[in-house]
Design a protein around this motif. Structure first.
Motif, short mmCIF file in Angstrom:
data_model
loop_
_atom_site.label_atom_id
_atom_site.label_comp_id
_atom_site.label_asym_id
_atom_site.label_seq_id
_atom_site.Cartn_x
_atom_site.Cartn_y
_atom_site.Cartn_z
N GLN A 1 1.33 5.38 0.86
CA GLN A 1 1.06 6.11 2.09
C GLN A 1 -0.41 6.52 2.19
O GLN A 1 -1.02 6.41 3.25
CB GLN A 1 1.97 7.34 2.17
CG GLN A 1 1.91 8.05 3.49
CD GLN A 1 2.94 9.18 3.58
OE1 GLN A 1 3.61 9.52 2.61
NE2 GLN A 1 3.06 9.75 4.76
N LEU B 1 0.84 -1.19 0.00
CA LEU B 1 0.00 0.00 0.00
C LEU B 1 0.88 1.24 0.00
O LEU B 1 1.91 1.28 0.68
CB LEU B 1 -0.89 0.02 1.24
CG LEU B 1 -1.91 -1.12 1.38
CD1 LEU B 1 -2.68 -0.97 2.68
CD2 LEU B 1 -2.85 -1.18 0.19
N ARG C 1 -6.42 2.60 7.50
CA ARG C 1 -6.40 2.75 8.96
C ARG C 1 -7.55 3.64 9.44
O ARG C 1 -8.19 3.36 10.45
CB ARG C 1 -5.05 3.30 9.42
CG ARG C 1 -3.96 2.25 9.27
CD ARG C 1 -2.60 2.80 9.63
NE ARG C 1 -1.60 1.81 9.33
CZ ARG C 1 -0.65 1.44 10.16
NH1 ARG C 1 -0.59 1.97 11.37
NH2 ARG C 1 0.23 0.54 9.81
N GLU D 1 -3.04 5.09 0.65
CA GLU D 1 -3.86 3.89 0.82
C GLU D 1 -3.80 3.38 2.25
O GLU D 1 -4.81 3.00 2.84
CB GLU D 1 -3.40 2.79 -0.15
CG GLU D 1 -3.69 3.11 -1.60
CD GLU D 1 -2.98 2.18 -2.57
OE1 GLU D 1 -3.50 1.98 -3.68
OE2 GLU D 1 -1.90 1.64 -2.22
N GLU D 2 -2.61 3.38 2.82
CA GLU D 2 -2.45 2.92 4.21
C GLU D 2 -3.20 3.84 5.16
O GLU D 2 -3.89 3.37 6.08
CB GLU D 2 -0.96 2.88 4.59
CG GLU D 2 -0.69 2.29 5.94
CD GLU D 2 -1.01 0.82 6.06
OE1 GLU D 2 -1.49 0.41 7.14
OE2 GLU D 2 -0.81 0.07 5.08
#
Length: 152
Positions: free
Chosen positions: A12, A10, A19, A14-15
Protein backbone atom coordinates in the motif's frame (compact mmCIF):
# COMPACT_ATOMS: atom_id res chain seq x y z
CA UNK A 1 13.96 -9.73 -15.65
CA UNK A 2 12.07 -11.75 -13.06
CA UNK A 3 9.27 -14.12 -13.95
CA UNK A 4 5.83 -12.55 -13.47
CA UNK A 5 4.94 -15.24 -10.93
CA UNK A 6 7.88 -14.26 -8.67
CA UNK A 7 7.34 -10.50 -8.69
CA UNK A 8 5.83 -9.19 -5.48
CA UNK A 9 2.95 -6.74 -5.88
CA UNK A 10 3.46 -3.26 -4.50
CA UNK A 11 2.37 -2.81 -0.93
CA UNK A 12 0.00 0.00 0.00
CA UNK A 13 2.81 2.46 0.84
CA UNK A 14 4.74 1.68 -2.35
CA UNK A 15 1.62 2.11 -4.46
CA UNK A 16 0.82 5.42 -2.76
CA UNK A 17 4.40 6.62 -3.30
CA UNK A 18 4.38 5.64 -6.97
CA UNK A 19 1.09 7.38 -7.65
CA UNK A 20 2.13 10.53 -5.77
CA UNK A 21 5.44 10.60 -7.66
CA UNK A 22 3.56 10.41 -10.95
CA UNK A 23 1.38 13.35 -9.95
CA UNK A 24 4.43 15.38 -8.85
CA UNK A 25 6.22 14.66 -12.14
CA UNK A 26 3.21 16.00 -14.04
CA UNK A 27 2.47 18.91 -11.67
CA UNK A 28 5.86 20.51 -11.01
CA UNK A 29 6.98 21.23 -14.57
CA UNK A 30 3.58 22.70 -15.36
CA UNK A 31 3.42 25.11 -12.40
CA UNK A 32 7.07 26.19 -12.47
CA UNK A 33 6.82 26.76 -16.20
CA UNK A 34 3.66 28.82 -15.74
CA UNK A 35 5.45 31.00 -13.18
CA UNK A 36 8.43 31.45 -15.48
CA UNK A 37 6.52 32.38 -18.63
CA UNK A 38 4.28 34.78 -16.71
CA UNK A 39 7.31 36.88 -15.74
CA UNK A 40 10.18 35.93 -18.05
CA UNK A 41 10.87 35.53 -21.79
CA UNK A 42 11.92 31.90 -21.26
CA UNK A 43 10.38 28.66 -20.04
CA UNK A 44 11.63 26.69 -17.05
CA UNK A 45 13.21 24.16 -19.42
CA UNK A 46 15.05 26.91 -21.27
CA UNK A 47 16.13 28.34 -17.92
CA UNK A 48 17.70 24.99 -16.97
CA UNK A 49 19.64 24.93 -20.24
CA UNK A 50 21.06 28.36 -19.38
CA UNK A 51 21.89 27.16 -15.85
CA UNK A 52 23.83 24.14 -17.12
CA UNK A 53 25.72 26.26 -19.63
CA UNK A 54 26.54 28.85 -16.96
CA UNK A 55 28.14 26.11 -14.84
CA UNK A 56 30.10 24.49 -17.68
CA UNK A 57 33.74 25.28 -18.42
CA UNK A 58 33.87 28.30 -20.74
CA UNK A 59 30.05 28.30 -20.63
CA UNK A 60 29.86 25.69 -23.37
CA UNK A 61 28.78 22.07 -23.58
CA UNK A 62 28.41 19.46 -26.26
CA UNK A 63 24.78 19.29 -27.30
CA UNK A 64 24.62 15.59 -26.33
CA UNK A 65 25.97 16.29 -22.83
CA UNK A 66 23.59 19.20 -22.38
CA UNK A 67 20.67 17.02 -23.49
CA UNK A 68 21.67 14.37 -20.98
CA UNK A 69 22.05 16.92 -18.17
CA UNK A 70 18.55 18.27 -18.89
CA UNK A 71 16.92 14.88 -19.38
CA UNK A 72 16.08 15.50 -23.03
CA UNK A 73 16.74 13.66 -26.26
CA UNK A 74 19.31 15.20 -28.58
CA UNK A 75 16.56 16.26 -30.98
CA UNK A 76 14.59 17.79 -28.10
CA UNK A 77 17.66 19.72 -26.98
CA UNK A 78 18.26 20.90 -30.54
CA UNK A 79 14.75 22.39 -30.59
CA UNK A 80 15.28 24.14 -27.24
CA UNK A 81 18.67 25.54 -28.29
CA UNK A 82 17.22 26.77 -31.59
CA UNK A 83 14.58 28.71 -29.64
CA UNK A 84 17.29 30.17 -27.41
CA UNK A 85 19.38 31.04 -30.48
CA UNK A 86 16.51 33.08 -31.93
CA UNK A 87 16.64 35.18 -28.75
CA UNK A 88 20.47 35.42 -28.96
CA UNK A 89 20.79 33.71 -25.57
CA UNK A 90 22.77 30.74 -26.87
CA UNK A 91 24.74 30.04 -29.99
CA UNK A 92 25.87 26.81 -31.55
CA UNK A 93 29.35 26.22 -32.88
CA UNK A 94 31.19 23.22 -34.26
CA UNK A 95 33.22 21.31 -31.72
CA UNK A 96 36.91 22.05 -32.49
CA UNK A 97 38.11 18.52 -31.63
CA UNK A 98 35.19 16.66 -33.28
CA UNK A 99 33.79 18.12 -36.48
CA UNK A 100 30.62 16.03 -36.16
CA UNK A 101 29.63 17.44 -32.78
CA UNK A 102 28.09 20.79 -31.91
CA UNK A 103 28.59 22.91 -28.82
CA UNK A 104 25.98 25.10 -27.19
CA UNK A 105 27.51 28.34 -25.92
CA UNK A 106 25.97 30.77 -23.44
CA UNK A 107 26.10 34.34 -24.78
CA UNK A 108 26.38 37.52 -22.73
CA UNK A 109 22.66 38.10 -23.41
CA UNK A 110 22.06 34.59 -22.11
CA UNK A 111 23.91 35.45 -18.89
CA UNK A 112 21.81 38.58 -18.49
CA UNK A 113 18.58 36.65 -19.07
CA UNK A 114 19.66 33.96 -16.61
CA UNK A 115 20.38 36.53 -13.90
CA UNK A 116 17.02 38.24 -14.51
CA UNK A 117 15.11 34.93 -14.49
CA UNK A 118 16.80 33.54 -11.37
CA UNK A 119 14.54 35.28 -8.80
CA UNK A 120 11.39 34.07 -10.58
CA UNK A 121 12.65 30.50 -10.70
CA UNK A 122 13.82 30.61 -7.09
CA UNK A 123 10.48 31.95 -5.83
CA UNK A 124 8.62 29.30 -7.83
CA UNK A 125 10.61 26.30 -6.59
CA UNK A 126 10.52 27.61 -3.02
CA UNK A 127 6.73 28.01 -3.23
CA UNK A 128 5.91 24.76 -5.02
CA UNK A 129 8.57 22.44 -3.56
CA UNK A 130 10.59 23.55 -0.57
CA UNK A 131 7.73 25.18 1.34
CA UNK A 132 6.19 21.70 1.50
CA UNK A 133 9.32 19.92 2.74
CA UNK A 134 9.54 21.43 6.22
CA UNK A 135 10.78 18.78 8.63
CA UNK A 136 11.99 16.51 5.82
CA UNK A 137 15.59 15.44 5.34
CA UNK A 138 16.11 17.20 1.99
CA UNK A 139 19.65 15.84 1.60
CA UNK A 140 18.42 12.26 2.04
CA UNK A 141 15.58 12.87 -0.40
CA UNK A 142 18.07 14.24 -2.94
CA UNK A 143 20.21 11.10 -2.58
CA UNK A 144 17.19 8.87 -3.18
CA UNK A 145 16.17 10.84 -6.27
CA UNK A 146 19.75 10.66 -7.59
CA UNK A 147 19.75 6.86 -7.16
CA UNK A 148 16.46 6.65 -9.10
CA UNK A 149 17.75 9.00 -11.80
CA UNK A 150 20.99 7.02 -12.17
CA UNK A 151 18.93 4.11 -13.48
CA UNK A 152 21.48 1.48 -12.46
Amino acid sequence: MADATTIQPLNQDEEAFLRALGRVLAYLPRVVDADMVSEQPITSGEYMVLVHLSEAPQNRMRMSELANACGLSLSGMTRVVKRLETQSLVLREKCPDDGRAWLAVLTSSGWTCLKQAWPTNLASVRRHIFSRLEGCDVAAAARVLERIAAGD
